[in-house]
Design an enzyme around this catalytic site. Structure first.
Site, PDB file in Angstrom:
ATOM      1  N   HIS A 371      58.610  24.719  -7.214  1.00 17.53           N
ATOM      2  CA  HIS A 371      58.322  26.071  -6.730  1.00 17.53           C
ATOM      3  C   HIS A 371      59.473  26.582  -5.869  1.00 17.53           C
ATOM      4  O   HIS A 371      60.074  25.824  -5.102  1.00 17.53           O
ATOM      5  CB  HIS A 371      57.017  26.084  -5.917  1.00 17.53           C
ATOM      6  CG  HIS A 371      55.799  26.179  -6.766  1.00 17.53           C
ATOM      7  ND1 HIS A 371      55.093  27.342  -6.942  1.00 17.53           N
ATOM      8  CD2 HIS A 371      55.181  25.249  -7.526  1.00 17.53           C
ATOM      9  CE1 HIS A 371      54.083  27.128  -7.759  1.00 17.53           C
ATOM     10  NE2 HIS A 371      54.115  25.860  -8.129  1.00 17.53           N
ATOM     11  N   PRO A 372      59.759  27.866  -5.962  1.00 16.99           N
ATOM     12  CA  PRO A 372      60.845  28.430  -5.169  1.00 16.99           C
ATOM     13  C   PRO A 372      60.427  28.686  -3.725  1.00 16.99           C
ATOM     14  O   PRO A 372      59.236  28.792  -3.425  1.00 16.99           O
ATOM     15  CB  PRO A 372      61.139  29.752  -5.878  1.00 16.99           C
ATOM     16  CG  PRO A 372      59.803  30.171  -6.417  1.00 16.99           C
ATOM     17  CD  PRO A 372      59.129  28.874  -6.836  1.00 16.99           C
ATOM     18  N   SER A 388      56.837  34.368 -10.781  1.00 18.91           N
ATOM     19  CA  SER A 388      57.119  34.296  -9.345  1.00 18.91           C
ATOM     20  C   SER A 388      57.716  35.593  -8.821  1.00 18.91           C
ATOM     21  O   SER A 388      57.391  36.045  -7.717  1.00 18.91           O
ATOM     22  CB  SER A 388      58.067  33.125  -9.053  1.00 18.91           C
ATOM     23  OG  SER A 388      57.416  31.886  -9.244  1.00 18.91           O
ATOM     24  N   GLU A 391      54.854  38.035  -8.467  1.00 20.71           N
ATOM     25  CA  GLU A 391      53.939  37.662  -7.395  1.00 20.71           C
ATOM     26  C   GLU A 391      54.545  37.944  -6.019  1.00 20.71           C
ATOM     27  O   GLU A 391      53.886  38.497  -5.131  1.00 20.71           O
ATOM     28  CB  GLU A 391      53.574  36.177  -7.532  1.00 20.71           C
ATOM     29  CG  GLU A 391      52.662  35.912  -8.729  1.00 20.71           C
ATOM     30  CD  GLU A 391      52.707  34.471  -9.215  1.00 20.71           C
ATOM     31  OE1 GLU A 391      51.986  34.159 -10.175  1.00 20.71           O
ATOM     32  OE2 GLU A 391      53.475  33.664  -8.648  1.00 20.71           O
ATOM     33  N   GLN A 392      55.804  37.580  -5.835  1.00 19.32           N
ATOM     34  CA  GLN A 392      56.433  37.820  -4.535  1.00 19.32           C
ATOM     35  C   GLN A 392      56.618  39.308  -4.275  1.00 19.32           C
ATOM     36  O   GLN A 392      56.429  39.787  -3.148  1.00 19.32           O
ATOM     37  CB  GLN A 392      57.768  37.076  -4.439  1.00 19.32           C
ATOM     38  CG  GLN A 392      57.607  35.561  -4.436  1.00 19.32           C
ATOM     39  CD  GLN A 392      58.803  34.829  -3.853  1.00 19.32           C
ATOM     40  OE1 GLN A 392      59.559  35.388  -3.063  1.00 19.32           O
ATOM     41  NE2 GLN A 392      58.954  33.565  -4.222  1.00 19.32           N
ATOM     42  N   PHE A 423      57.193  25.525   1.065  1.00 18.10           N
ATOM     43  CA  PHE A 423      55.929  26.138   1.457  1.00 18.10           C
ATOM     44  C   PHE A 423      55.375  26.906   0.262  1.00 18.10           C
ATOM     45  O   PHE A 423      56.059  27.746  -0.330  1.00 18.10           O
ATOM     46  CB  PHE A 423      56.149  27.092   2.636  1.00 18.10           C
ATOM     47  CG  PHE A 423      54.911  27.856   3.032  1.00 18.10           C
ATOM     48  CD1 PHE A 423      53.899  27.239   3.749  1.00 18.10           C
ATOM     49  CD2 PHE A 423      54.755  29.190   2.680  1.00 18.10           C
ATOM     50  CE1 PHE A 423      52.752  27.940   4.116  1.00 18.10           C
ATOM     51  CE2 PHE A 423      53.620  29.895   3.040  1.00 18.10           C
ATOM     52  CZ  PHE A 423      52.616  29.260   3.760  1.00 18.10           C
ATOM     53  N   ALA A 426      49.397  31.119  -2.500  1.00 20.67           N
ATOM     54  CA  ALA A 426      49.075  32.107  -3.544  1.00 20.67           C
ATOM     55  C   ALA A 426      49.261  33.491  -2.943  1.00 20.67           C
ATOM     56  O   ALA A 426      48.344  34.047  -2.323  1.00 20.67           O
ATOM     57  CB  ALA A 426      47.650  31.904  -4.048  1.00 20.67           C
ATOM     58  N   VAL A 427      50.462  34.033  -3.084  1.00 16.10           N
ATOM     59  CA  VAL A 427      50.811  35.263  -2.372  1.00 16.10           C
ATOM     60  C   VAL A 427      49.946  36.439  -2.787  1.00 16.10           C
ATOM     61  O   VAL A 427      49.775  37.396  -2.021  1.00 16.10           O
ATOM     62  CB  VAL A 427      52.306  35.613  -2.561  1.00 16.10           C
ATOM     63  CG1 VAL A 427      53.182  34.532  -1.951  1.00 16.10           C
ATOM     64  CG2 VAL A 427      52.637  35.797  -4.042  1.00 16.10           C
TER      65      VAL A 427
END
Length: 471
Positions: A371-372, A388, A391-392, A423, A426-427
């Site tokens: 994961h980034p 990702s 989501e971000q 870290f 689930a954003v």
């Protein structure tokens, strides 16, 4: 492929609105089984007498002999019970579906004419009222074909619906393969019709009932009086009607037999039930073929790629990225016992999570490290996966001020230095402020506890991604 054929999911939490005609809150459908003259009997070429569904307690087949009492009970259904029911339903203006055994219909021309004159549907109940469970497939296929032929000859039109009752594991498939039936009712699996796929054919099934059924006058536990039957039907109706008022309309089937409910003491409960439901608005009392026509027009079959039906390469290509850069999870999930229950977001998620949870600690750690960082260098360089990135961005992490970006990068570095993995959160469940608050709270956790929390967050991210893809 290890695949489980039974459908334990059905419509799930979100059953379709049947949109019954006139906005009806419930469809109450009455079936009258016409079996008299089609039951086991030496006169019909069978090896023994009938022993099923009569008023003779503990009846057993009599090999090589006729059973005079049993035959006379069946005869009552044709001679008296049918006409009592005919008067009741024509007087109430409620059309029936007849499940007609072809050989029984052939022996009752006057009753067949009365059914036709009343506008009742005459569906097929097989060639004879006998067990199919021990029939060889070729024998059963031939019996289905002969049932259609004889039914068409006797009634003047081929049957559009089918119900065997005493079926085999092959019956539904063989009936669907026959190709001429608008519905099959050898199922008890729902309160609404549904489509099944048999080869290239989409076959409608309309569930039947063995509980709202007068057959329980002939079995234990069962009905003793007409009032018992009425009370059960009333309770079922009241429950389903209330669901319909709440926006979850369903259908209710009521199963009847001439030789059972046609008796005076038993039919009294049915009379009360018909009187009862006719006091409500929004009650539709159709034939089963009317339900079939309505469902086909309102909810036609729709074919789509089903996860449990995919080949391995397609399955992995579709779901291999759900867990970040970890296609091995999808590869292992493919080998599980998947079935129709997995053809939804919850089903695929469960299969993928099982493989993630059963993996070694190092393998799970590999998923975490894949994961980034949040708002990290990969994001700045545009090198995140599409999922990702979206989501971000949805949480506003692509629109940070310089100060915010510096804070997140410092948190990322401190977190990885302490725990050994990025870290993960689930954003989509958060906004920028709550993400930062969770970051600052969790960085101080014990690494073992934080590992488990990160794994839970990975599973939640996977769940959200699958909900974008599947029902």
């Amino acid at each position: 492929m290890n695949r489980y054929p039974r459908d334990m999911r059905g419509y799930g939490q979100n059953a379709p609105d049947p949109q019954w005609p006139g906005g009806a809150r419930i469809a109450v459908q009455f079936v009258l089984n016409y079996e008299e003259g089609g039951e086991n009997s030496l006169l019909h070429g069978d090896a023994a007498s009938e022993a099923f569904l009569s008023d003779i307690p503990g009846a057993a087949p009599r090999p090589g002999r006729r059973h005079w009492n049993m035959e006379s009970l069946y005869e009552y259904g044709a001679r008296a019970g049918f006409w009592r029911l005919h008067r009741l339903f024509t007087g109430a203006g409620i059309p029936l579906t007849i499940y007609g055994v072809a050989t029984a219909l052939a022996r009752s021309p006057e009753q067949v004419q009365a059914m036709k004159d009343a506008g009742w549907e005459i569906a097929s109940h097989g060639l004879k009222w006998i067990e199919h469970k021990d029939m060889a497939e070729a024998e059963e296929r031939a019996a289905i074909a002969e049932a259609v032929r004889l039914h068409t000859e006797v009634v003047g039109a081929r049957p559009r619906g089918w119900y065997t009752g005493r079926c085999s594991e092959n019956t539904v498939r063989l009936v669907a393969e026959e190709g001429g039936f608008d519905y099959v009712s050898d199922t008890y699996d729902d309160d609404l019709p549904s489509w099944i796929k048999v080869g290239e054919r989409d076959q409608l099934t309309i569930p039947y009932t063995l509980e709202a059924n007068d057959m329980r006058f002939a079995g234990s536990p069962g009905w003793v009086t007409g009032e018992h039957f009425f009370q059960y039907l009333k309770d079922a109706f009241d429950t389903l009607y209330a669901e319909g008022e709440a926006g979850h309309a369903k259908m209710m089937s009521v199963g009847l037999h001439c030789r059972l409910i046609g008796r005076p003491g038993k039919i009294a409960g049915l009379i009360r039930f018909i009187d009862y439901i006719q006091g409500f608005d929004g009650v539709w009392c159709p034939r089963r073929i009317d339900i079939a026509d309505h469902w086909a027009a309102t909810h036609p079959p729709a074919r789509s790629a089903r996860p449990s039906g995919m080949e391995r390469d397609d399955f992995v290509a579709t779901f291999g990225g759900i867990f970040e850069h970890s296609p091995w999870i999808a590869e292992r999930a493919f080998d599980l016992e998947l079935g129709p229950a997995h053809d939804c977001a919850a089903g695929v998620h469960n299969a993928l999570c099982r493989m993630f949870r059963s993996a070694s600690h190092d393998e799970r750690l590999g998923v975490l490290t894949a994961h980034p960082d949040l708002a990290g260098k990969l994001a700045a360089a545009g090198k995140l996966t599409a999922e990702s990135t979206s989501e971000q961005a949805g949480a506003g992490l692509d629109l940070l001020t310089d100060a915010e970006r510096e804070t997140f990068q410092k948190l990322n570095s401190d977190y990885v230095a302490k725990h050994g993995f990025p870290f993960i959160i689930a954003v989509r469940d958060h906004d920028k402020a709550s993400i930062r608050a969770a970051f600052e709270r969790r960085i101080g956790n014990d690494t073992e506890d934080e590992f488990e929390e990160a794994c839970k967050q990975v599973e939640r991210i996977a769940q959200l991604r699958l909900q974008d893809m599947l029902p």
